[in-house]
Every structure is written in C-alpha cells, then in structure tokens.
Motif scaffolding. Sequence first.
Motif, PDB file in Angstrom:
ATOM      1  N   HIS A   5      66.587   0.550  41.801  1.00  0.00           N
ATOM      2  CA  HIS A   5      65.211  -0.100  41.519  1.00  0.00           C
ATOM      3  C   HIS A   5      65.084  -1.362  40.787  1.00  0.00           C
ATOM      4  O   HIS A   5      64.373  -2.236  41.267  1.00  0.00           O
TER       5      HIS A   5
ATOM      6  N   TYR B 115      65.505  -4.180  43.407  1.00  0.00           N
ATOM      7  CA  TYR B 115      64.290  -4.578  43.938  1.00  0.00           C
ATOM      8  C   TYR B 115      63.250  -5.203  43.015  1.00  0.00           C
ATOM      9  O   TYR B 115      62.643  -6.104  43.515  1.00  0.00           O
TER      10      TYR B 115
ATOM     11  N   ASP C 118      64.448  -8.864  42.214  1.00  0.00           N
ATOM     12  CA  ASP C 118      64.135  -9.706  43.599  1.00  0.00           C
ATOM     13  C   ASP C 118      62.895 -10.030  43.967  1.00  0.00           C
ATOM     14  O   ASP C 118      62.476 -11.142  44.145  1.00  0.00           O
ATOM     15  N   SER C 119      62.011  -9.124  43.747  1.00  0.00           N
ATOM     16  CA  SER C 119      60.492  -9.258  44.288  1.00  0.00           C
ATOM     17  C   SER C 119      59.973 -10.091  43.106  1.00  0.00           C
ATOM     18  O   SER C 119      59.019 -10.882  43.310  1.00  0.00           O
TER      19      SER C 119
END
Length: 158
Positions: A88, A91, A94-95
């Motif tokens: 998690h 992610y 990066d987002s």
Amino acid sequence: MAGFGDPHLSTVEAGGLTLGIVAARWHHELVDHMVARAQAAARACGVTEVMVSRVAGSVEIPVVAQALAEVCDAVVALGVVIRGETSHYEYVCDSVTSGLTRVALDAHTPVGQGVLTVESLGQARDRAGLEDSIEDKGWASTVAALGAALAIREIHKA
C-alpha cells in the motif's frame, strides 16, 4: 535522510501572491504542526492570502491541490505516509507524487511537495518541523513553492 544538499531556504519576498495549502488528516498531530509552519513561512514571505483545505488522507491531496492551483499562485501539499507491511505504501507514494507533479505541470502552478514518505514515525517527526526536528518540510516546501511562483512570474514578464 540524506542530510546534504539542502539549499537552506529562509524566505523569499512573495507579497501579493496567494497560497493554497492542502493537508491530510492522517497523522494529524504532525500534519497540524506542518500546516502551522507552512502558514508561518507564508507570513514571513509576505503572503497575506492563504487558503487551507483538509482531506482524509494523502491519496486525496492531488485533486484538491488541483482545485487550489486554479485559484492560487502556489500550492503546498502536506501529509505523512509511513511504510507498513504491505505494498500500500508504494501505491500511495507513487499516486501522490505523480498526481502532484501532474497538477503542477497542467496548471502551470508550483506545488510544494511536503508529503513525508518515511519508514517510521521517528523519521516523520525528524522532518515535521517540531522543536527537536532536524528538518521543517512545512516551512521548506512553502518557501520553495513561493520561490518557484516568483520565478514563473519573472519569466512571464520577459
């Protein structure tokens, strides 16, 4: 933490600019302090118009940063993401990073990246601008974003 290469940003003369701050509610004890440090940096730079928006977590930061970029000269994004035992973390990091970069480029508005992406709560505390912290990302990301807004303003004058 690298600990080297820090430009030691103090202040810039940014009177007349507007600043938007978007901050996550997760790890609010640290993020609240970072917001206060960002507001203090804005005042020290002569900014009188600061809009603060709070969101649930760091994933929600880019979309609100985008809305702020439409009405402000510079935006600062503040949050804390601490690595856990699942993917998690990757992610989210990066987002958030990709989203904030996209906002800055699409809106032609500097976005100070003050979302801490760390391995531990101790590392977050070290960067949050607390009395015993070795870094102050709320202050530094604000001065950096305002400085970039001033640079863009100069380029447009040419």
